[in-house]
Each structure stands twice: as C-alpha cells, then as structure tokens.
Motif scaffolding. Sequence first.
Motif, PDB file in Angstrom:
ATOM      1  N   ILE A 132      -1.649  -0.099  -5.744  1.00 33.46           N
ATOM      2  CA  ILE A 132      -2.551   0.067  -4.537  1.00 33.46           C
ATOM      3  C   ILE A 132      -1.390  -0.218  -3.129  1.00 33.46           C
ATOM      4  O   ILE A 132      -1.525  -1.126  -2.669  1.00 33.46           O
ATOM      5  CB  ILE A 132      -3.645  -0.114  -4.797  1.00 33.46           C
ATOM      6  CG1 ILE A 132      -4.958  -0.168  -5.816  1.00 33.46           C
ATOM      7  CG2 ILE A 132      -4.484   0.133  -2.926  1.00 33.46           C
ATOM      8  CD1 ILE A 132      -4.846   1.317  -5.985  1.00 33.46           C
ATOM      9  N   ALA A 137      -5.403  -0.963   0.777  1.00 32.30           N
ATOM     10  CA  ALA A 137      -6.070  -2.385  -0.163  1.00 32.30           C
ATOM     11  C   ALA A 137      -7.916  -1.527   0.332  1.00 32.30           C
ATOM     12  O   ALA A 137      -8.605  -2.357  -0.304  1.00 32.30           O
ATOM     13  CB  ALA A 137      -5.947  -3.104  -0.032  1.00 32.30           C
ATOM     14  N   ILE A 143      -9.989   2.035  -5.673  1.00 27.82           N
ATOM     15  CA  ILE A 143      -9.221   0.805  -6.544  1.00 27.82           C
ATOM     16  C   ILE A 143     -10.253   1.110  -7.858  1.00 27.82           C
ATOM     17  O   ILE A 143      -9.497   1.139  -8.891  1.00 27.82           O
ATOM     18  CB  ILE A 143      -9.520  -0.449  -5.643  1.00 27.82           C
ATOM     19  CG1 ILE A 143      -8.455  -0.673  -4.530  1.00 27.82           C
ATOM     20  CG2 ILE A 143      -9.096  -1.548  -6.691  1.00 27.82           C
ATOM     21  CD1 ILE A 143      -8.800  -1.971  -3.296  1.00 27.82           C
ATOM     22  N   MET A 153      -2.782  -3.301 -12.316  1.00 28.61           N
ATOM     23  CA  MET A 153      -2.555  -2.814 -11.065  1.00 28.61           C
ATOM     24  C   MET A 153      -2.357  -3.632 -10.460  1.00 28.61           C
ATOM     25  O   MET A 153      -2.741  -5.318 -10.738  1.00 28.61           O
ATOM     26  CB  MET A 153      -4.389  -2.838 -10.529  1.00 28.61           C
ATOM     27  CG  MET A 153      -4.103  -1.986  -9.489  1.00 28.61           C
ATOM     28  SD  MET A 153      -6.668  -1.781  -8.536  1.00 28.61           S
ATOM     29  CE  MET A 153      -6.875  -1.130  -9.946  1.00 28.61           C
ATOM     30  N   ILE A 155      -2.445  -5.207  -5.683  1.00 29.22           N
ATOM     31  CA  ILE A 155      -2.450  -4.654  -4.899  1.00 29.22           C
ATOM     32  C   ILE A 155      -1.751  -5.437  -3.881  1.00 29.22           C
ATOM     33  O   ILE A 155      -2.182  -6.279  -3.923  1.00 29.22           O
ATOM     34  CB  ILE A 155      -3.995  -5.066  -4.364  1.00 29.22           C
ATOM     35  CG1 ILE A 155      -4.492  -3.539  -5.974  1.00 29.22           C
ATOM     36  CG2 ILE A 155      -4.576  -3.943  -3.394  1.00 29.22           C
ATOM     37  CD1 ILE A 155      -6.441  -4.743  -5.617  1.00 29.22           C
ATOM     38  N   ALA A 168     -11.273  -6.145  -2.872  1.00 30.99           N
ATOM     39  CA  ALA A 168     -10.537  -5.585  -3.071  1.00 30.99           C
ATOM     40  C   ALA A 168     -10.310  -6.263  -4.655  1.00 30.99           C
ATOM     41  O   ALA A 168     -10.529  -4.421  -5.478  1.00 30.99           O
ATOM     42  CB  ALA A 168      -9.019  -5.462  -2.247  1.00 30.99           C
ATOM     43  N   ALA A 172     -11.817  -4.292  -8.035  1.00 25.02           N
ATOM     44  CA  ALA A 172     -10.722  -4.223  -9.544  1.00 25.02           C
ATOM     45  C   ALA A 172     -11.628  -4.333 -10.322  1.00 25.02           C
ATOM     46  O   ALA A 172     -11.296  -3.300 -11.427  1.00 25.02           O
ATOM     47  CB  ALA A 172      -9.384  -4.147  -9.132  1.00 25.02           C
ATOM     48  N   CYS A 177     -10.502  -3.382 -14.489  1.00 20.60           N
ATOM     49  CA  CYS A 177      -9.759  -3.759 -14.053  1.00 20.60           C
ATOM     50  C   CYS A 177      -9.475  -4.880 -14.903  1.00 20.60           C
ATOM     51  O   CYS A 177     -10.389  -5.772 -14.894  1.00 20.60           O
ATOM     52  CB  CYS A 177      -8.348  -3.910 -12.753  1.00 20.60           C
ATOM     53  SG  CYS A 177      -7.340  -4.490 -13.108  1.00 20.60           S
TER      54      CYS A 177
END
Length: 349
Positions: A132, A137, A143, A153, A155, A168, A172, A177
């Motif tokens: 990202i 962000a 996200i 991921m 960021i 953020a 996620a 995530c």
Amino acid sequence: MMKTIKINDRVIGENYAPYIIAELSANHNGSLETAFKIIHQAKLNGADAIKLQTYTPDTLTLNSNNDDFVIKGTLWEGKTLYQLYAEAYTPWEWHKPLFDYARELDITIFSSPFDRTAVDLLEDLNAPAYKIASFEAVDLPLIKYVAATGKPMIISTGMADKEEIAEAVQAAYDGGCKELAILHCVSGYPAPAEDYNLRTIQDMASSFNIPVGLSDHTLDNTTAIASVVLGASIIEKHFTLDRNGGGPDDSFSLEPEGLKQLCVGAKTAWQALGQVDYGRKSSEQGNAQFRRSLYFVKDMKAGDVIDETCIRSVRPGFGLAPKFYDEILGKTLVQDVKKNTATRLELLK
C-alpha cells in the motif's frame, strides 16, 4: 516476540537479513523493453524483489485542470495530476509479461494497487504480496480489500501520523490480513536525510509489534543502511537504469551500482549487529600477542621470592594479566624459571 512475514518463502523480520525491494515505479519511461531491463538489473544487483505500481490515470484521479488538480511545489510543478499519471503509469497489459519475466529470472515481483480493479488484476496474476503506497494509507476500504486476499501486506506510512498508522494497521487486521509490515517513509521526492528521524522505526516496532522497514527517498544509501541498525527489516528504494533518464522518478532513484552497494551494505550492517557478546572473537584469536601480560625478566631458582626486579608488564599476552602484578610480588617460586618466561599461577607458592 516480534512477528515475521513471509513472501515467496523468504522470511522477513528483525532476525533475518533486510529484504530489499527495488521500486520500478515510472522508471520504464513508457518502454516495456526498459522495464524488462530494470527487472534484470534488479536481479543482477541483489534485490530480493521488484515492485510495480498498478493504476491508470483514470483509476487514480480526475481529468481536470481545476486548481486543486494542478501540482505545486514539487518535482512535477505545473502538471495536472492526470498528466503526471498518464506519463508515469505502467500499462495493465504489461503486467503479465513483466510478472512472467521476473519469475523466469527468479526474482519476486509484486505491486502497489491503487483501487479495487488493480487488486483484481494482480490477483489474476497471483501476486505473492501487496504494498500500500503512502498516499493510500488513509484509504481504509482499499486496505481491507487487499487484506481479504489473504496475502502478506506492506503499508508505507509517509504523510501519516501515528493515529492514521494505527487505523491502517487495524483496517488490515479487520480485513483478514495475517502477515503485515509497515514502512517508515518521508514522502518527499527526494527527501533530505534530516527529515527521516530514523529513531521512529524503533517506536513503530514497539508500538505495533510487526516488522518495520524504510521506504527511502534520499539520494544515497546512508539513511537506508543506518536504518538497519535501528531495526529496519525491509528497505525499498526507487530503481532506474539512468538517473538522468528524464522520467518522473529517475532523478531520485538508485542506479544499478547504487543498488548493489545498498544490498551489500544493508546485509553487512545487519550482520554487524549480531548479539550482545563480550567474548573474544574469531578474528581476534591471533592477536593475543599484542596484549600485555607479566613476564619474568631474569633467571630465577625455586624458592626465590619475587620482587619488582623480577617481573614486568610487556607484550605478548600469554602470561598472567597485569592486574595480578601486586598479588605476585612477595610470592615464592616452586620451580626454576628462565628469563623471558610467561608468569603462570602454577609456578607460584
């Protein structure tokens, strides 16, 4: 214990060598052939991964000349956002041949998606991870959409304050995530080293307990290599064939030799960190002769008493340490010794 992530079987975290990402960005300058060459040079010079950016001008902005859309105070002064992104984007039909080529070279390739359609394209290509970008962000729905892929991921956090970073990270996790890393970043192009405040990396790591890295927009490698000492486990740098190529990002990107130096320097810095260890190192073993120790400076007989005329602190270091000097004075020898013999406890009564 600090978490790790894994991209294509490469574990990333504080106990592993830094993961080096070469950012291709706009440095293809409209040439697919140049993009191929950049990927090849990234592999040759030691990068772990090459990263693209997946957008079109229409997925990123609006085609408007209104004042809001005109770039001011940056490297791209006077252009509209639409004009910049039309010049800089990587055509979507290039993605499959670029992914295929990187896989042929055995270098990891992934991308920064800038909207849901980009994620869908990258999923079709079986991207192994997602990045990202800093300016995205704050796009928490994006996200979450990326998180739903189940892929690792990363960021970037340029422009984001700590609260926005926390939002953020939470987005996620909320999206599903399981493997997340964040990059400390200064979104200046280029950015001066003094803006980086690298100690922030340590605070980010302790605050979020996930791997932290650096997205570095300085013009050399000093900041990136220094970040490793403060715990950066990922380093991302823009990469080009020629800094004078005239493209949107060329001027603040590393050239091949610079990337090679970064890969070597970052790994060396990480190896040098090691662990707390006060013991004698393997490279020091042969240098004991250069330390000082106590030696007899005249022939002596068993039963003789040692005084200041009998011993000296000299090099080499094979006798008793000089700190035993006062303790040895007044001791009696239990056997004969020759001049220039190292002192040993078993010689003394």
